[in-house]
Motif scaffolding. Structure first.
Motif, mmCIF file in Angstrom:
data_model
loop_
_atom_site.group_PDB
_atom_site.id
_atom_site.type_symbol
_atom_site.label_atom_id
_atom_site.label_comp_id
_atom_site.label_asym_id
_atom_site.label_seq_id
_atom_site.Cartn_x
_atom_site.Cartn_y
_atom_site.Cartn_z
ATOM 1 N N UNK A 206 0.757 -1.234 0.035
ATOM 2 C CA UNK A 206 -0.202 0.143 0.053
ATOM 3 C C UNK A 206 0.823 1.235 -0.169
ATOM 4 N N UNK A 207 2.094 1.379 0.551
ATOM 5 C CA UNK A 207 3.007 2.383 0.385
ATOM 6 C C UNK A 207 3.746 2.528 -0.684
ATOM 7 N N UNK A 208 3.732 1.441 -1.373
ATOM 8 C CA UNK A 208 4.567 1.516 -2.649
ATOM 9 C C UNK A 208 6.077 0.804 -2.498
ATOM 10 N N UNK A 209 6.482 0.076 -1.295
ATOM 11 C CA UNK A 209 7.729 -0.424 -1.132
ATOM 12 C C UNK A 209 7.591 -1.663 -1.924
ATOM 13 N N UNK A 210 6.591 -2.367 -2.071
ATOM 14 C CA UNK A 210 6.715 -3.737 -2.993
ATOM 15 C C UNK A 210 5.473 -3.854 -3.874
ATOM 16 N N UNK A 211 5.848 -4.291 -5.051
ATOM 17 C CA UNK A 211 4.486 -4.677 -6.016
ATOM 18 C C UNK A 211 3.709 -5.825 -5.580
ATOM 19 N N UNK A 212 4.361 -6.860 -5.030
ATOM 20 C CA UNK A 212 3.567 -8.065 -4.349
ATOM 21 C C UNK A 212 3.942 -8.169 -3.094
ATOM 22 N N UNK A 213 2.978 -8.557 -2.066
ATOM 23 C CA UNK A 213 3.373 -8.866 -0.884
ATOM 24 C C UNK A 213 2.796 -10.414 -0.539
ATOM 25 N N UNK A 214 3.678 -10.877 -0.569
ATOM 26 C CA UNK A 214 3.372 -12.506 0.003
ATOM 27 C C UNK A 214 2.951 -12.838 1.167
ATOM 28 N N UNK A 215 1.965 -13.529 1.130
ATOM 29 C CA UNK A 215 1.472 -13.720 2.659
ATOM 30 C C UNK A 215 0.701 -15.106 2.688
ATOM 31 N N UNK A 216 -0.040 -15.261 3.800
ATOM 32 C CA UNK A 216 -0.931 -16.353 3.885
ATOM 33 C C UNK A 216 -2.344 -16.203 4.448
ATOM 34 N N UNK A 217 -3.384 -16.959 4.194
ATOM 35 C CA UNK A 217 -4.520 -16.588 4.438
ATOM 36 C C UNK A 217 -5.323 -17.728 5.160
ATOM 37 N N UNK A 218 -5.660 -17.698 6.391
ATOM 38 C CA UNK A 218 -6.253 -18.777 6.848
ATOM 39 C C UNK A 218 -7.613 -18.572 7.249
ATOM 40 N N UNK A 219 -7.954 -17.387 7.702
ATOM 41 C CA UNK A 219 -9.329 -16.974 7.979
ATOM 42 C C UNK A 219 -9.463 -15.337 7.579
ATOM 43 N N UNK A 220 -8.592 -15.052 6.579
ATOM 44 C CA UNK A 220 -8.913 -13.906 5.964
ATOM 45 C C UNK A 220 -7.598 -12.888 6.159
ATOM 46 N N UNK A 221 -6.348 -13.493 6.243
ATOM 47 C CA UNK A 221 -5.279 -12.814 6.664
ATOM 48 C C UNK A 221 -4.699 -12.042 5.495
ATOM 49 N N UNK A 222 -4.870 -12.367 4.356
ATOM 50 C CA UNK A 222 -4.684 -11.681 2.979
ATOM 51 C C UNK A 222 -5.844 -10.444 2.849
ATOM 52 N N UNK A 223 -6.911 -11.150 2.779
ATOM 53 C CA UNK A 223 -8.235 -10.253 2.448
ATOM 54 C C UNK A 223 -8.393 -8.901 3.469
ATOM 55 N N UNK A 224 -8.433 -9.431 4.768
ATOM 56 C CA UNK A 224 -8.520 -8.406 5.711
ATOM 57 C C UNK A 224 -7.621 -7.124 5.543
ATOM 58 N N UNK A 225 -6.260 -7.358 5.692
ATOM 59 C CA UNK A 225 -5.372 -6.210 5.459
ATOM 60 C C UNK A 225 -5.408 -5.527 3.948
ATOM 61 N N UNK A 226 -6.068 -6.393 3.125
ATOM 62 C CA UNK A 226 -6.138 -5.544 1.713
ATOM 63 C C UNK A 226 -7.333 -4.587 1.921
ATOM 64 N N UNK A 227 -8.345 -5.364 2.453
ATOM 65 C CA UNK A 227 -9.556 -4.183 2.467
ATOM 66 C C UNK A 227 -9.126 -2.956 3.498
ATOM 67 N N UNK A 228 -8.567 -3.004 4.611
ATOM 68 C CA UNK A 228 -8.430 -2.011 5.445
ATOM 69 C C UNK A 228 -7.256 -1.092 5.009
#
Length: 441
Positions: A154-176
């Motif tokens: 979101x700040x522009x430091x990376x083009x892709x942020x590799x993560x994991x999602x067990x109950x929303x751990x990618x989609x929650x921070x993406x939304x916020x």
């Protein structure tokens, strides 16, 4: 802020270079905007990788970040903890990291996270909490558990942020944070080299600046081509689920979501409101604690015995709930989930995809949920709200993408598009059209 696709075009046109782009990424990553976002910066190594990457590769020397639970050769894998900070070094990169590097990505650093990925809030008492990129005035939660990964994108430091999602751990921070997060069907991306939370629910996936970048990231991580279609928006039949997903929704989220629906209908989308009766069964199915607590306790039980005092107390509390699950209860849970998925798939079969608010709230101030027993009640209230909607998709073994709703000067709101397992290509194809329709409205 340009996305990966636009930057690659600029590289090919000679309007920029991998060195220039990496210098910008490093400057942002080292700025106050990314305070606490990285647990281990790898700026020098990333510069070398950027120089070596071929311009014809999909990532062309551009920066990506990796959540602290992924193995990186020669480094320990602490997963946001202190108790594993001196663990033996990994012998090889995690498969996901290796695939991004092979595609020309330059790893700019390991990113902060909720300890052991067990929360949707993103607070970390050991490394500090990275502030949400959307508010420069009030430090707000980034969402979790992939908190630093979201802030890096979101700040522009990376083009892709590799993560994991067990109950929303990618989609929650993406939304916020107002970016895009795609959770693929779990089986499509290997989890080898990723420290697990729940082997049943974990998905390796990524956050990006646009849906088209999400397609590219998924193709790299899954080592497959996405079958995109250019069918018009009106050719899709889309559902909006009216039960559960709107409980406790904040007014700004409700307004942004329904404004987005109106814009999509104006653009030709066929959207129908439905109820999903199987959603009412989730509480009874998970009454003994659910997969995450049981499977996390199985992994952590010996480490907790040795080093429990070094855990985040909120994380330890959730893991220890798994200690009481009996073998027959776990087997019952597996069977109950199987039946629930069948009922959900039957209910969703007439539709190409489902639209929901990703989460029902906007990002609250970090001060409201910061470490401290006096704030535990508020922390767990917020955590429950953040996890509720996206965790439905993990229980379904489905796929989902969160993309930003248009907002008029307010905090980011996420729009989640989802369906059952292996509907990834339809979800991504439709998300491209939804993104375009909302940008043109």
């Amino acid at each position: 802020m340009q996305d990966l696709h636009a930057t690659r075009l600029a590289l090919r046109a000679g309007q920029t270079s991998a060195r220039t782009e990496m210098a910008h990424s490093v400057a942002v990553a080292g700025s106050p905007a990314c305070a606490h976002a990285f647990t281990r910066p790898l700026f020098e190594a990333a510069g070398t990788e950027a120089e070596r990457a071929g311009s014809g590769l999909p990532l062309a020397g551009l920066a990506f970040s990796a959540k602290d639970l992924f193995d990186i050769e020669g480094q320990p894998t602490p997963a946001g903890s202190q108790v594993l900070s001196h663990a033996p070094a990994a012998r090889a990169d995690a498969v996901a990291v290796a695939r991004l590097r092979a595609a020309g990505g330059a790893l700019i650093g390991r990113t902060n996270m909720t300890e052991f990925a067990f929360s949707g809030v993103g607070v970390n008492p050991h490394h500090g909490t990275p502030a949400n990129a959307a508010d420069a005035t009030t430090p707000r939660i980034p969402g979790g558990s992939s908190s630093g990964a979201a802030v890096s994108v979101a700040t522009g430091a990376a083009f892709i942020g590799l993560g994991s999602d067990t109950g929303g751990s990618i989609r929650i921070p993406a939304a916020l944070n107002g970016i895009v997060g795609f959770k693929s069907t779990a089986q499509l991306v290997p989890a080898d080299g990723a420290l697990p939370l729940s082997t049943t629910l974990d998905t390796v996936c990524a956050m990006t600046r646009s849906v088209r970048d999400a397609v590219t990231a998924h193709e790299i991580l899954a080592a497959r081509r996405v079958g995109l279609t250019d069918a018009p928006l009106a050719s899709y039949r889309v559902a909006v689920v009216t039960n559960t997903f709107f409980d406790g929704i904040e007014a700004p989220v409700d307004t942004a979501f329904h404004n987005a629906l109106r814009q999509l209908r104006t653009a030709g989308a066929r959207i129908e409101e439905i109820t999903l009766p199987p959603l009412a069964d989730l509480a009874s199915i998970n009454v003994t604690g659910g997969f995450s607590a049981a499977e996390a306790y199985a992994w952590h039980r010996l480490l907790l015995e040795r080093s429990g005092a070094g855990y985040d107390p909120r994380v330890a509390q959730r893991i220890l709930k798994g200690a009481g699950m009996k073998a027959h209860e776990y087997i019952d849970l597996v069977q109950a989930r199987r039946g629930w998925i069948a009922r959900m798939e039957a209910a969703l079969a007439p539709f190409d995809a489902v639209l929901s608010p990703t989460v029902p709230i906007t990002a609250p101030p970090i001060a409201n949920v910061a470490p401290g027993a006096e704030r535990d009640d508020e922390f767990f209230r917020v955590n429950g709200l953040l996890l509720r909607n996206p965790s439905v998709v993990n229980m379904l073994d489905g796929c989902a993408i969160s993309l930003p709703c248009p907002v008029d000067g307010g905090l980011p709101v996420g729009l989640m598009l989802w369906h059952a397992a292996l509907h990834d290509d339809v979800v991504l194809s439709l998300a491209l059209q939804i993104e375009q329709a909302l940008q043109n409205a």
